[in-house]
Design a protein around this motif. Structure first.
Motif, short mmCIF file in Angstrom:
data_model
loop_
_atom_site.label_atom_id
_atom_site.label_comp_id
_atom_site.label_asym_id
_atom_site.label_seq_id
_atom_site.Cartn_x
_atom_site.Cartn_y
_atom_site.Cartn_z
N LEU A 141 0.84 -1.19 0.00
CA LEU A 141 0.00 0.00 0.00
C LEU A 141 0.87 1.25 0.00
N SER A 142 0.62 2.14 -0.95
CA SER A 142 1.36 3.41 -1.02
C SER A 142 0.50 4.58 -0.54
N SER A 143 -0.79 4.36 -0.36
CA SER A 143 -1.68 5.42 0.12
C SER A 143 -2.94 4.78 0.68
N LEU A 144 -3.73 5.60 1.37
CA LEU A 144 -5.01 5.16 1.90
C LEU A 144 -6.12 5.95 1.22
N PRO A 145 -7.28 5.35 1.02
CA PRO A 145 -8.39 6.09 0.42
C PRO A 145 -8.85 7.22 1.33
N SER A 146 -9.23 8.34 0.74
CA SER A 146 -9.64 9.50 1.54
C SER A 146 -10.89 9.23 2.35
N SER A 147 -11.70 8.28 1.90
CA SER A 147 -12.95 8.00 2.61
C SER A 147 -12.73 7.33 3.96
N ILE A 148 -11.49 6.98 4.27
CA ILE A 148 -11.21 6.28 5.52
C ILE A 148 -11.48 7.16 6.73
N ILE A 149 -11.57 8.47 6.53
CA ILE A 149 -11.85 9.38 7.65
C ILE A 149 -13.27 9.17 8.19
N LYS A 150 -14.11 8.46 7.43
CA LYS A 150 -15.47 8.17 7.89
C LYS A 150 -15.53 7.01 8.87
N LEU A 151 -14.42 6.30 9.02
CA LEU A 151 -14.40 5.13 9.92
C LEU A 151 -14.16 5.60 11.35
N GLN A 152 -15.12 6.27 11.91
CA GLN A 152 -14.97 6.85 13.23
C GLN A 152 -15.04 5.82 14.35
N ASN A 153 -15.42 4.58 14.04
CA ASN A 153 -15.41 3.53 15.05
C ASN A 153 -14.11 2.72 15.04
N LEU A 154 -13.20 3.07 14.14
CA LEU A 154 -11.95 2.32 14.01
C LEU A 154 -11.08 2.51 15.26
N LEU B 189 4.12 3.10 2.18
CA LEU B 189 3.71 4.47 2.48
C LEU B 189 4.93 5.37 2.57
N THR B 190 4.87 6.52 1.88
CA THR B 190 6.00 7.46 1.87
C THR B 190 5.78 8.63 2.81
N GLU B 191 4.59 8.77 3.35
CA GLU B 191 4.30 9.81 4.32
C GLU B 191 3.14 9.36 5.20
N ILE B 192 3.00 10.03 6.30
CA ILE B 192 1.94 9.67 7.23
C ILE B 192 0.59 10.04 6.61
N PRO B 193 -0.30 9.07 6.45
CA PRO B 193 -1.62 9.40 5.88
C PRO B 193 -2.35 10.42 6.75
N LYS B 194 -2.77 11.53 6.14
CA LYS B 194 -3.45 12.58 6.88
C LYS B 194 -4.79 12.11 7.44
N ASP C 188 0.15 0.89 14.05
CA ASP C 188 1.51 0.47 13.72
C ASP C 188 1.84 0.94 12.31
N LEU C 189 2.79 1.87 12.21
CA LEU C 189 3.24 2.41 10.92
C LEU C 189 4.70 2.10 10.65
N GLU C 190 5.28 1.19 11.41
CA GLU C 190 6.70 0.90 11.27
C GLU C 190 7.01 0.23 9.93
N LEU C 191 8.31 0.34 9.53
CA LEU C 191 8.83 -0.25 8.30
C LEU C 191 8.06 0.23 7.07
N ASN C 192 7.74 1.53 7.06
CA ASN C 192 7.31 2.22 5.85
C ASN C 192 8.43 3.20 5.47
N HIS C 193 8.19 4.00 4.44
CA HIS C 193 9.28 4.83 3.92
C HIS C 193 9.27 6.24 4.50
N PHE C 194 9.14 6.33 5.81
CA PHE C 194 9.24 7.61 6.49
C PHE C 194 9.60 7.36 7.94
N ASP C 195 10.08 8.40 8.58
CA ASP C 195 10.50 8.29 9.97
C ASP C 195 9.29 8.40 10.88
#
Length: 579
Positions: free
Chosen positions: A386-399, A409-414, A426-433
């Motif tokens: 996965l290189s990105s997350l769908p923008s609609s994921i912000i609707k998952l308020q029960n997550l 992933l090259t950056e933290i998904p907003k 857990d965001l470890e071992l992706n392409h960002f610090d």
């Protein structure tokens, strides 16, 4: 925890005495009856007892006795004085045989003798007509007395982890009210025998290995219409033939994990079940004894609306049908460790889905309309691409739990910042610090929630500070830390880049005026600083792997292995008379 020296001041008219773990109990201890007046329960587990203490003749009102985790080799005759006893637990001792007459326990409801060394049992236990639960697991039993068929009030019988080779005769001829039977871990046991009880609700035959007998077709004979749960995990049958019967069983839970099944077999099983709620046909790890399903066998499920959970992990699954949306009441799906490269958009129509486990696949993206799964609480998508997350994921308020370990992933998904109920991440071992992630909740706390269950995971990439003035920091993996010489780029490399940008050709060392074609300067390869370490997914799948090998490759391999002799050399003039 009370000790024997404190009983005189603490045991007057109490109903429960716990002496478990006490080493101060002597087997010849004796106390006045008044100290145990009205005692209903006595716990003497983990007391290193070799026998029942002498003060048991004062416990006339005792209802429950726990003697588990001791060194008792046999029961004393005097234990029969406990006429009101209803629950007797003697697990984890050294009992090889029972010499006392248990007929006096006419009120006994539960007897547990698990994890002893019993090789035989009393013949007259059928007189215990109030007995409902009998646990004989983890002993050395090979048979049960035929007279036990008269134990018609027995509801639960556990004979797992013994030496049975077939269903005991007493189960074939009696025990008419039996509702739960566990015959697990009896290696190669033939379970294709008829059970007499019409009230059977649960039947366990787990971890019996490769059974030389056929699948227990008596289950689908029409006699057990209301059986609720079957568990055959890690048991492989020689043949599976289901009798033709128009009546379907009302099975709720079916566990066929690691049973060496394939499409045709699972079809014959599922079409005989009318309202399945929980289905486990996956594997813990793919192996020769595992199930194999290239596609999800959802078309064989008669009532898809009834299904609540499904596990089809590590089965070689390469495709999810769009008809998965018919599982409208599905709350959990586990399809990890497969060959999936995409998920259909129709999966987003599962409004009641709470758990989605898709780790260890080849997924490069998630469905765009994923936010429609408004009930989702757990999303595990580790070890994908996965290189990105769908923008609609912000609707998952029960997550609450999100696992994106080891992706691209090259950056933290907003979108993560908007998930207010997130408890573990857990965001470890992706392409960002990940050291300085700014989230509403501390990332280290979110990460630790995952690492409780997955402590083997690594952490990285992380920034390591460098003392060199030319480079402030470099990305390295925590499992593959680079040396300072490897992590620092040559300062001249940056200077040359600056010179080239200015196109100041006269100041270059390799100017045409100074260039000697017979003695060219050595050219060193450029030093590249990779901002991350790439990790290859362990489950790689290519459609070409399904194609048959080329004929010439087969012949070449056969010759190399000595299975096919080399062709004879052509002799000159051999084909002169050919047309």
């Amino acid at each position: 925890m009370a000790t024997s020296n404190e009983l005189s001041s603490q045991c007057n008219e109490i109903t429960l005495i716990k002496l478990n773990g006490s080493n101060n109990i002597a087997e010849d201890d004796d106390y006045d009856k008044k100290y145990f007046y009205n005692t209903k329960e006595l716990n003497l587990s983990n007391c290193k007892l070799l026998n029942f203490p002498k003060f048991h003749n004062q416990l006339n009102d005792l209802v429950k006795l726990d003697l588990s985790n001791n060194n008792i080799c046999d029961l004393p005759e005097s234990i029969c004085l406990l006429k009101k006893l209803e629950y007797l637990i003697i697990d984890n001792n050294n009992i090889k045989r029972i010499s006392v007459d248990l007929n006096g326990f006419d009120k006994l409801k539960e007897l547990s003798l698990s994890n002893n060394s019993l090789s035989e049992l009393p013949l007259n236990m059928e007189k215990l007509q109030q007995l409902e639960i009998l646990n004989l697991s983890n002993n050395k039993l090979q048979s049960l007395p035929n007279s036990w068929a008269k134990m018609n009030n027995l509801l639960t019988l556990d004979i797992s982890m013994n030496l049975f080779i077939e269903i005991p005769n007493c189960l074939r001829e009696g025990m008419s009210k039996l509702t739960f039977l566990n015959v697990s871990k009896n290696r190669n046991m033939n379970i294709n025998g008829v059970i007499y009880s019409n009230n059977l609700k649960k039947f366990y035959a787990k971890n019996n290995g490769s059974v030389e007998s056929a699948f227990p077709k008596w289950i689908f004979s029409g006699k057990f219409d209301e059986i609720n749960e079957l568990n055959f995990e890690n048991t492989q049958f020689r043949t599976i033939k289901i009798p033709i019967n128009n009546r379907k069983i009302q099975l709720k839970k079916l566990n066929l994990q690691q049973c060496k099944l394939y499409d045709t077999v699972i079809e014959n099983l599922l079409i005989n079940i009318s309202s399945l709620e929980h289905l486990n046909i996956g594997n813990k790890n793919f192996m020769s004894t595992g199930n194999s399903f290239p596609i999800l066998p959802n078309s064989y499920i008669l009532n898809p609306e009834a299904l609540k959970t499904i596990n089809i992990a590590a089965t070689g699954l390469a495709d999810i049908s769009k008809s998965i949306e018919t599982f409208t009441n599905l709350t959990e799906i586990d399809i990890q460790k497969n060959y999936l490269s995409w998920l259909p958009e129709e999966i987003c129509n599962l409004k009641k889905l709470q758990v989605l486990i898709i780790s260890d696949n080849n997924l490069i993206m998630l469905p765009q309309n994923m936010g429609s799964m408004i009930s989702l609480k757990i999303l595990e998508a580790a070890n994908n691409h996965l290189s990105s997350l769908p923008s609609s994921i912000i609707k998952l308020q029960n997550l609450e739990f999100m696992d994106l370990y080891q992706n691209n992933l090259t950056e933290i998904p907003k979108e993560i910042e908007s998930l207010k109920n997130l408890k573990a991440l857990d965001l470890e071992l992706n392409h960002f610090d990940t050291d300085n992630i700014m989230l509403p909740i501390s990332y280290s706390n979110l990460l630790n929630q995952f690492r409780i269950d997955k402590p083997y995971r690594g952490k990285g990439p992380e920034i390591i500070e460098n003392n060199s003035s030319s480079v402030n920091s470099s990305f390295v993996s925590s499992s593959d830390t680079l040396s300072s010489a490897e992590s620092i780029q040559d300062e001249s490399h940056y200077n040359n880049d600056a010179i080239l940008t200015e196109e100041n050709w006269d100041n270059l060392d390799d100017s045409t005026d100074d260039f000697d074609p017979f003695n060219p300067p050595p050219i060193s390869p450029p030093k590249w600083e990779t901002p991350c370490v790439f990790y290859e997914n362990q489950f790689n799948f290519c459609p070409a792997d399904l194609h048959p090998p080329r004929i010439k490759d087969v012949i070449a391999e056969a010759r190399a292995n000595g299975q096919l002799s080399s062709p004879l050399p052509i002799i000159e003039g051999q084909f002169d008379d050919a047309d």
